[in-house]
Design a protein around this motif. Structure first.
Motif, mmCIF file in Angstrom:
data_model
loop_
_atom_site.group_PDB
_atom_site.id
_atom_site.type_symbol
_atom_site.label_atom_id
_atom_site.label_comp_id
_atom_site.label_asym_id
_atom_site.label_seq_id
_atom_site.Cartn_x
_atom_site.Cartn_y
_atom_site.Cartn_z
ATOM 1 N N SER A 1 1.830 -36.118 32.714
ATOM 2 C CA SER A 1 2.479 -37.425 32.855
ATOM 3 C C SER A 1 2.763 -37.748 34.317
ATOM 4 O O SER A 1 2.506 -38.865 34.788
ATOM 5 N N ASN B 1 -0.692 -38.092 36.288
ATOM 6 C CA ASN B 1 -1.387 -39.331 35.924
ATOM 7 C C ASN B 1 -0.717 -40.537 36.559
ATOM 8 O O ASN B 1 -1.380 -41.447 37.070
ATOM 9 N N ASP B 2 0.612 -40.537 36.544
ATOM 10 C CA ASP B 2 1.333 -41.654 37.142
ATOM 11 C C ASP B 2 1.144 -41.665 38.656
ATOM 12 O O ASP B 2 0.971 -42.731 39.268
ATOM 13 N N TYR B 3 1.155 -40.478 39.243
ATOM 14 C CA TYR B 3 0.947 -40.371 40.693
ATOM 15 C C TYR B 3 -0.421 -40.915 41.085
ATOM 16 O O TYR B 3 -0.557 -41.704 42.034
ATOM 17 N N ALA C 1 -2.246 -42.999 39.448
ATOM 18 C CA ALA C 1 -2.385 -44.419 39.113
ATOM 19 C C ALA C 1 -1.572 -45.319 40.029
ATOM 20 O O ALA C 1 -1.981 -46.462 40.315
ATOM 21 N N ASN C 2 -0.423 -44.829 40.520
ATOM 22 C CA ASN C 2 0.530 -45.728 41.181
ATOM 23 C C ASN C 2 0.816 -45.431 42.638
ATOM 24 O O ASN C 2 1.499 -46.214 43.292
ATOM 25 N N TYR D 1 6.171 -41.632 47.358
ATOM 26 C CA TYR D 1 5.934 -42.136 46.001
ATOM 27 C C TYR D 1 7.149 -41.896 45.113
ATOM 28 O O TYR D 1 7.612 -42.803 44.407
ATOM 29 N N GLN E 1 9.640 -44.885 43.499
ATOM 30 C CA GLN E 1 9.817 -45.049 42.059
ATOM 31 C C GLN E 1 11.263 -44.756 41.637
ATOM 32 O O GLN E 1 11.807 -45.429 40.764
ATOM 33 N N TYR F 1 13.192 -43.689 37.116
ATOM 34 C CA TYR F 1 11.835 -44.031 36.678
ATOM 35 C C TYR F 1 11.187 -42.834 35.996
ATOM 36 O O TYR F 1 10.560 -42.953 34.934
ATOM 37 N N PHE F 2 11.358 -41.658 36.605
ATOM 38 C CA PHE F 2 10.739 -40.457 36.049
ATOM 39 C C PHE F 2 11.483 -39.969 34.813
ATOM 40 O O PHE F 2 10.876 -39.404 33.895
ATOM 41 N N LEU G 1 10.051 -42.072 32.202
ATOM 42 C CA LEU G 1 8.660 -41.677 31.973
ATOM 43 C C LEU G 1 8.585 -40.444 31.077
ATOM 44 O O LEU G 1 7.727 -40.354 30.185
#
Length: 696
Positions: A510, A513-515, A517-518, A528, A532, A536-537, A540
């Motif tokens: 998770s 993938n977020d790293y 993507a964003n 990063y 966020q 946020y995490f 997530l």
């Protein structure tokens, strides 16, 4: 247990080893209190395991340096006395497990034949002095810090000021502002600096630490000249020894003392202590740790590389050019820090002549080989690949640091070793491009104490437990956002959420993938994460913390087949009630004898400090007899005045405070050593007589 004798040439070491054997025997006979014996064996590198009746032995390797001959000696000892496995630690030590307590003196004597010690590898002492593994060959370093780490190790080994502190004391030397030895999490961390191009010194970081309550170190000096290094460390340790907490070990590290009295007051006490230090300046022998001889140039025939693609990845991630042109450093990624003894022997045999005879253990539980020539890199790769030690991605996302966890540790809650392997498999199989990413570090500890350094991880986990439907399941606390910034600046990871341990792989996916993507092109992981934000995490990962959909598999920890249950290993038990006051007085007598020995050898500073400890132990014994238990040495001094001197129970020419604290008001001269030792011996004799009179 049979009596043990050594044939060592060094009488100091021989005395240490024989003394350990005597103390073990006295413990077995119930003559030493369990807690006292525990501190004795820990200070000699002998640590209780989770499994009853066996010990972990920690081998102290200053700044992680070990020769091939020493590595082979350790391998032989691991076979003879342990389980045949070498575990590399985050403090650049080697640990062997499943050792019989009774055989530890013999083991130690075997190690010392190749100049390897156990002394002060554990316990409330100055622990192994660490450094950047690349020191001496680092292209970024202003100068080699190895001689300074070596001098620090030598000066404080067996030094009276740091044998029975309230808690352990950790020191590091980074080779450059990249701070690869993590100065910001140490009691004292040093970063090399040059003034006027050639004047050597250090930036000083103080009172950092991880554990359950991490604290980032304070920058207290931007430039400490090199010849003031040892005296400054001594002053800091003396103050810590006197004022540090001794009852509550969870509040006993230097970071808590600085928080309690304030940084300015602590530094003021350090300044006051300088008059009493053994030396005011200390010249470091810059040649004490010479560079190892480079291997001779060889005519190397063409070699068929075992896996050409992986070889190219390995070259890109595990090999770097040294500051010595034409030579290369080679990092070896060691899965979970474990090398079995056959592999250790084959490693030494296959690399001789290809690299220098010096290996450095790294803080992420790997190895660094030095002075490889470019033409021999294929042969080195093949030799490592044959041992399954040529995986690319050293110090990358795929290189997970871990402590032993429940495999052997008394305090382990969950199986960090297997989890580490599982997370590395995720990276290699699903995120192979991240083997080139050295920005993100993953670190795991089996409990909150951070031996696996989860507190400074970008993505960290530590073992824990959760309850669901009256059952207990293994879990991990997820931490994010920690790590090194540079030049003494670091970040402690945030605790984000706790999830079942079997879902740690989903947590990793998770976040990564977020790293991917964003994150923006210019962002590192810290930027990063900060953009966020922690919440946020949490949001997530929140679905992974849902305990309403648990499976039976999630009640079983990684690497286990049985249902999870929290447990703590059993240590030794003396089995006999001990008179603690008499024990303290016996210790005072022992310290007085050490003081007299040091005095007879003209070691004035050592005689003075042993005399100081004689006074403290004697006073502590009498206070305990009255039910008064002070948690610091300075508290013992004050309470003795309150309960004995002020009340007239003890007659002294001055207050006990004034008697004892002469130690930091006088130079360590022969004259002061003579007077102070006499005062300590007289005080011990009189207090023993006073106790006997009171008992009568």
């Amino acid at each position: 247990m049979q009596s043990f004798r050594t044939e060592l040439e060094n009488p100091v070491v021989e005395k240490d080893i024989i003394d350990l054997e005597k103390k073990i025997r006295a413990f077995r006979e119930g003559k030493i209190h369990e807690e006292k014996f525990r501190s004795l064996r820990l200070a000699r590198g002998v640590y209780g395991q989770r499994q009853p009746g066996v010990q972990m032995v920690r081998i102290k390797l200053p700044f992680g340096k070990v020769t091939f001959k020493q590595l082979l000696r350790i391998a032989d000892i691991a076979d003879e006395y342990g389980s045949g496995n070498l575990h590399l630690t985050t403090r650049q030590d080697i640990q062997i497990h499943y050792v019989s307590l009774d055989r530890t003196p013999e083991l130690w004597a075997q190690l010392e034949q190749d100049d390897i010690t156990l002394r002060e590898a554990c316990g409330n002492t100055v622990r192994n002095v660490t450094s950047s593994p690349a020191s001496g060959i680092d292209p970024q370093e202003p100068f080699d810090v190895s001689p300074y780490a070596h001098a620090t190790f030598e000066y404080f080994l067996r030094n009276p000021i740091c044998q029975e502190m309230g808690r352990k004391f950790k020191i590091s030397f980074s080779s450059s502002e990249a701070d690869t030895a993590f100065s910001y999490i140490h009691d004292l961390g040093f970063i090399p600096k040059l003034h006027n191009d050639n004047e050597r010194g250090f930036k000083v970081l103080m009172a950092g630490g991880l554990g359950a309550q991490p604290a980032l170190a304070h920058a207290v000096k931007e430039f400490l000249p090199e010849d003031e290094l040892i005296p400054y460390i001594e002053s800091v340790i003396r103050v810590f020894d006197r004022y540090g907490e001794r009852n509550n070990r969870n509040k006993a590290r230097l970071k808590f003392l600085v928080q309690k009295i304030g940084l300015d007051e602590f530094l003021n006490l350090v300044e006051q202590e300088t008059i009493a230090t053994k030396v005011k300046t200390y010249t470091i022998n810059r040649d004490a740790v010479p560079q190892p001889a480079a291997p001779e140039a060889l005519s190397v025939p063409a070699i068929d590389i075992i896996n050409p693609l992986k070889y190219e990845q390995w070259l890109a991630t595990n090999v770097f050019e040294q500051k010595q042109k034409g030579f290369y450093g080679v990092y070896v990624k060691v899965p979970v820090g474990d090398i079995h003894t056959p592999e250790a022997r084959q490693l030494a045999d296959s690399l001789r002549g290809l690299v220098a005879d010096e290996i450095r253990i790294t803080q992420n539980q790997g190895l660094l080989l030095k002075y490889a020539r470019k033409e021999t890199l294929p042969a080195i790769y093949n030799a490592l690949a044959a041992l399954h030690l040529a995986e690319p991605g050293f110090d990358s996302v795929a290189d997970v640091t871990t402590c032993p966890g429940t495999d052997t540790c008394n305090l382990g809650i969950s199986n960090s070793m297997t989890l580490s392997k599982v997370l590395e498999d995720v990276i290699y199989n699903e995120y192979e491009d991240l083997i080139y990413n050295r920005d993100i570090k993953i670190k795991i500890s089996g409990c909150m104490n951070s031996c696996g350094q989860h507190g400074l991880a970008h993505i960290g986990f530590h073992g824990s437990s959760l309850k669901a439907d009256k059952r207990v399941l293994p879990s991990v606390q997820v931490l994010l956002g920690g790590g090194t910034v540079g030049n003494g600046v670091g970040r402690a990871a945030d605790k984000v959420i706790k999830v079942p341990a079997k879902r740690a792989t989903h947590v990793l996916r998770s976040v990564l993938n977020d790293y991917q993507a964003n994150t923006t092109e210019q962002e590192n992981f810290h930027a990063y994460y900060d953009r966020q934000g922690k919440d946020y995490f949490y949001q997530l990962l929140k679905p992974l913390a849902d305990l309403t959909n648990l499976t039976e598999e999630e009640f079983v920890d990684w690497g286990h087949e049985e249902t999870f249950a929290t447990a703590i290993g059993v240590g030794e038990c003396a089995g006999v009630m001990i008179d603690l006051v008499a024990t303290l007085l016996f210790e005072a007598e022992e310290k007085a004898s050490w003081a007299r020995d040091a005095y007879n050898e003209s070691r004035w500073a050592d005689a003075i400090y042993h005399s100081y400890n004689t006074l403290i132990s004697t006073a502590k014994a009498l206070l305990l007899d009255k039910g008064v238990n002070s948690s610091t040495q300075i508290g013992v001094i004050k309470e003795f005045d309150n309960h004995f001197v002020s009340t007239g129970l003890v007659k002294l020419p001055v207050s006990f405070n004034d008697l004892v604290l002469q130690i930091n008001q006088n130079e360590p001269s022969e004259a002061f050593a003579t007077a102070y030792l006499q005062s300590a011996e007289e005080f011990l004799t009189e207090m023993k007589a006073a106790r006997e009179a009171l008992k009568a």
